[in-house]
Design a protein around this motif. Structure first.
Motif, PDB file in Angstrom:
ATOM      1  N   ILE A   1       0.856  -1.206   0.000  1.00 24.82           N
ATOM      2  CA  ILE A   1       0.000   0.000   0.000  1.00 24.82           C
ATOM      3  C   ILE A   1       0.887   1.250   0.000  1.00 24.82           C
ATOM      4  CG2 ILE A   1      -1.849   1.245   1.203  1.00 24.82           C
ATOM      5  CD1 ILE A   1      -2.661  -1.309   2.537  1.00 24.82           C
ATOM      6  N   TRP A   2       1.908   1.175   0.813  1.00 24.59           N
ATOM      7  CA  TRP A   2       2.883   2.289   0.874  1.00 24.59           C
ATOM      8  C   TRP A   2       3.468   2.535  -0.514  1.00 24.59           C
ATOM      9  CZ3 TRP A   2       5.226   6.399   2.515  1.00 24.59           C
ATOM     10  CH2 TRP A   2       6.606   6.587   2.423  1.00 24.59           C
ATOM     11  N   ASP A   3       3.880   1.452  -1.187  1.00 26.50           N
ATOM     12  CA  ASP A   3       4.476   1.590  -2.522  1.00 26.50           C
ATOM     13  C   ASP A   3       3.491   2.199  -3.515  1.00 26.50           C
ATOM     14  OD1 ASP A   3       6.421  -1.462  -2.271  1.00 26.50           O
ATOM     15  OD2 ASP A   3       6.960   0.611  -1.845  1.00 26.50           O
ATOM     16  N   ALA A   4       2.227   1.837  -3.386  1.00 28.34           N
ATOM     17  CA  ALA A   4       1.222   2.295  -4.352  1.00 28.34           C
ATOM     18  C   ALA A   4       0.803   3.742  -4.107  1.00 28.34           C
ATOM     19  CB  ALA A   4       0.002   1.381  -4.300  1.00 28.34           C
ATOM     20  N   ASN A   5       1.195   4.271  -2.941  1.00 29.97           N
ATOM     21  CA  ASN A   5       0.727   5.614  -2.593  1.00 29.97           C
ATOM     22  C   ASN A   5       1.860   6.585  -2.277  1.00 29.97           C
ATOM     23  OD1 ASN A   5      -2.412   5.430  -2.327  1.00 29.97           O
ATOM     24  ND2 ASN A   5      -1.598   3.547  -1.438  1.00 29.97           N
ATOM     25  N   ARG A   6       3.045   6.259  -2.768  1.00 26.49           N
ATOM     26  CA  ARG A   6       4.187   7.139  -2.522  1.00 26.49           C
ATOM     27  C   ARG A   6       3.921   8.565  -3.001  1.00 26.49           C
ATOM     28  NH1 ARG A   6       9.404   4.499  -1.881  1.00 26.49           N
ATOM     29  NH2 ARG A   6       8.927   2.817  -0.471  1.00 26.49           N
ATOM     30  N   ASP A   7       3.058   8.678  -4.027  1.00 23.81           N
ATOM     31  CA  ASP A   7       2.801  10.020  -4.563  1.00 23.81           C
ATOM     32  C   ASP A   7       2.063  10.908  -3.557  1.00 23.81           C
ATOM     33  OD1 ASP A   7      -0.050   9.138  -6.687  1.00 23.81           O
ATOM     34  OD2 ASP A   7       0.723   8.220  -4.882  1.00 23.81           O
ATOM     35  N   ILE A   8       1.283  10.305  -2.656  1.00 23.37           N
ATOM     36  CA  ILE A   8       0.565  11.149  -1.707  1.00 23.37           C
ATOM     37  C   ILE A   8       1.059  10.998  -0.266  1.00 23.37           C
ATOM     38  CG2 ILE A   8      -1.560  11.324  -3.092  1.00 23.37           C
ATOM     39  CD1 ILE A   8      -2.799   9.217  -1.211  1.00 23.37           C
ATOM     40  N   LEU A   9       1.841   9.950   0.006  1.00 28.95           N
ATOM     41  CA  LEU A   9       2.344   9.754   1.371  1.00 28.95           C
ATOM     42  C   LEU A   9       3.832  10.067   1.458  1.00 28.95           C
ATOM     43  CD1 LEU A   9       0.660   6.339   2.325  1.00 28.95           C
ATOM     44  CD2 LEU A   9      -0.178   8.635   2.803  1.00 28.95           C
ATOM     45  N   ASN A  10       4.216  10.691   2.569  1.00 25.43           N
ATOM     46  CA  ASN A  10       5.632  10.971   2.795  1.00 25.43           C
ATOM     47  C   ASN A  10       6.225  10.044   3.839  1.00 25.43           C
ATOM     48  OD1 ASN A  10       5.763  13.208   1.029  1.00 25.43           O
ATOM     49  ND2 ASN A  10       4.739  14.444   2.597  1.00 25.43           N
ATOM     50  N   ASP A  11       5.366   9.501   4.681  1.00 20.60           N
ATOM     51  CA  ASP A  11       5.852   8.707   5.794  1.00 20.60           C
ATOM     52  C   ASP A  11       4.814   7.609   6.037  1.00 20.60           C
ATOM     53  OD1 ASP A  11       7.119   9.597   9.089  1.00 20.60           O
ATOM     54  OD2 ASP A  11       6.312   7.687   8.407  1.00 20.60           O
ATOM     55  N   PRO A  12       5.244   6.332   6.048  1.00 22.87           N
ATOM     56  CA  PRO A  12       4.274   5.242   6.218  1.00 22.87           C
ATOM     57  C   PRO A  12       3.530   5.309   7.559  1.00 22.87           C
ATOM     58  CG  PRO A  12       6.518   4.415   6.300  1.00 22.87           C
ATOM     59  CD  PRO A  12       6.605   5.848   5.871  1.00 22.87           C
ATOM     60  N   ASP A  13       4.076   6.050   8.511  1.00 20.37           N
ATOM     61  CA  ASP A  13       3.415   6.142   9.812  1.00 20.37           C
ATOM     62  C   ASP A  13       2.418   7.290   9.881  1.00 20.37           C
ATOM     63  OD1 ASP A  13       6.342   5.068  11.591  1.00 20.37           O
ATOM     64  OD2 ASP A  13       4.535   3.965  11.066  1.00 20.37           O
ATOM     65  N   LYS A  14       2.398   8.096   8.826  1.00 16.87           N
ATOM     66  CA  LYS A  14       1.522   9.273   8.882  1.00 16.87           C
ATOM     67  C   LYS A  14       0.469   9.213   7.791  1.00 16.87           C
ATOM     68  CE  LYS A  14       4.703  12.305  11.264  1.00 16.87           C
ATOM     69  NZ  LYS A  14       6.108  12.519  11.017  1.00 16.87           N
ATOM     70  N   ILE A  15      -0.692   8.718   8.169  1.00 17.92           N
ATOM     71  CA  ILE A  15      -1.833   8.794   7.265  1.00 17.92           C
ATOM     72  C   ILE A  15      -2.953   9.504   8.042  1.00 17.92           C
ATOM     73  CG2 ILE A  15      -1.242   6.783   5.851  1.00 17.92           C
ATOM     74  CD1 ILE A  15      -3.197   5.136   7.489  1.00 17.92           C
ATOM     75  N   TYR A  16      -3.802  10.160   7.301  1.00 17.64           N
ATOM     76  CA  TYR A  16      -4.801  10.993   7.956  1.00 17.64           C
ATOM     77  C   TYR A  16      -6.212  10.612   7.519  1.00 17.64           C
ATOM     78  CZ  TYR A  16      -0.626  13.679   8.901  1.00 17.64           C
ATOM     79  OH  TYR A  16       0.631  14.038   9.307  1.00 17.64           O
ATOM     80  N   PRO A  17      -7.171  10.709   8.449  1.00 17.42           N
ATOM     81  CA  PRO A  17      -8.560  10.426   8.105  1.00 17.42           C
ATOM     82  C   PRO A  17      -8.986  11.240   6.884  1.00 17.42           C
ATOM     83  CG  PRO A  17      -8.356  10.751  10.476  1.00 17.42           C
ATOM     84  CD  PRO A  17      -7.017  11.089   9.874  1.00 17.42           C
ATOM     85  N   GLY A  18      -9.648  10.580   5.957  1.00 13.31           N
ATOM     86  CA  GLY A  18     -10.128  11.276   4.758  1.00 13.31           C
ATOM     87  C   GLY A  18      -9.232  11.067   3.549  1.00 13.31           C
ATOM     88  N   GLN A  19      -7.966  10.662   3.791  1.00 15.55           N
ATOM     89  CA  GLN A  19      -7.073  10.385   2.657  1.00 15.55           C
ATOM     90  C   GLN A  19      -7.594   9.184   1.866  1.00 15.55           C
ATOM     91  OE1 GLN A  19      -3.197   9.862   4.441  1.00 15.55           O
ATOM     92  NE2 GLN A  19      -2.420  11.699   3.461  1.00 15.55           N
TER      93      GLN A  19
END
Lengths: 124, 160
Positions: A100-118
């Protein structure tokens, strides 16, 4: 030198360009890389690197089996809720958090930081 | 004058301490923290006189390289001895029995416009012979490698 050592730059490139892959060992030590690239461009990058390391692909020590996943569009997506983590979402879909991390590198900077609504792309 | 001497003395002490750096125990902890931050797991760290030795088994060579880079990035680490091993790979299985794989390959090659290429499959290992136009060469090899094969003997010729 093992095939992994020989093709390490190719595997590093896969990590960088968001291609998730698995390694297996084929006939006579052949390294079999089976994976999904996020785009046609990413796949081409990998094949260019393969050709650079092994012109005309004559060494017969690597099998590069990369398909291109659907980016956005028809692929599955998931909207992050409060309390979620990549590993929790991964468990839900039966896939590794890293894919999932690999598929979303364009919007995520840190695998530990995801936010509600993303909205995350789920590579299934 | 006295203050100046004192200042110089203090600076000298500070410099000496920073050059001396952290203890091996501190460094071990720092390397472990850095590895955890970089999502590298399965690595055992031992630091002696500022030299970090990494042992353990990791998923693949990219993790091995990453662990080394992470350890080197820790301030106070002079060098890294990378004794990590990569885990043995599972055995690849062909996507289909030989006859089905042959049919699949022939179909895929035809679709890709690689009509000059011939394949012979034995236990998932594919021998590719024949000749295709140079411009098609990479495409044809890609087509073969994407069929779920477990070995390849590439004898395909580049034509005009």
């Amino acid at each position: 030198m093992s095939a992994q050592e020989k093709y390490q730059s190719l595997l590093e490139l896969a990590n960088q360009n968001g291609t998730s892959y698995e390694l297996t060992e084929g006939d006579n030590g052949t390294l079999v890389v089976t994976g999904v690239a996020p785009s046609e461009e990413a796949k081409t990058q990998l094949w260019d690197e393969y050709e650079r390391l092994d012109p005309e692909f004559r060494s017969n020590d690597l099998i590069l089996n990369i398909s291109v996943g659907q980016a956005g569009g028809s692929g599955t997506t998931y909207t992050v809720e409060s309390g979620d983590s990549l590993s929790k979402i991964g468990k839900h879909y039966g896939i590794a958090w890293k894919s999932i991390w690999d598929a979303n590198r364009d919007i995520l900077n840190d695998p530990d930081k995801i936010y509600p609504g993303q909205v995350l792309k789920i590579p299934v | 004058m006295k203050i100046k001497v004192l200042t110089v003395f203090t600076l000298a002490i500070a410099l000496f301490l920073s050059a001396c750096g952290k203890s091996d125990a501190d460094l071990t902890k720092a390397v472990n923290d850095k590895l955890a931050a970089d999502k590298v797991t399965g690595v055992t760290v031992a630091v002696k006189d500022g030299v970090a030795t990494l042992t353990g088994e990791v998923g693949d060579i990219t993790v091995k390289n990453k662990a080394e880079a992470s350890a080197k990035a820790v301030e106070g680490i002079k060098s890294v001895t990378n004794n990590l091993t990569t885990k043995p790979l599972p055995v690849a299985t062909p996507s289909a029995p030989d006859p089905a794989l042959t049919a699949k390959l022939n179909d895929a090659l035809k679709t890709a416009g690689c009509t000059g290429a011939n394949v012979a499959v034995e236990n998932g290992k594919v021998t590719v012979t024949g000749e295709v136009p140079a411009a098609k060469f990479t495409t044809c090899i890609q087509t073969v490698q994407q069929a779920g094969i477990t070995g390849i003997d590439n004898q395909l010729k580049k034509g005009k």
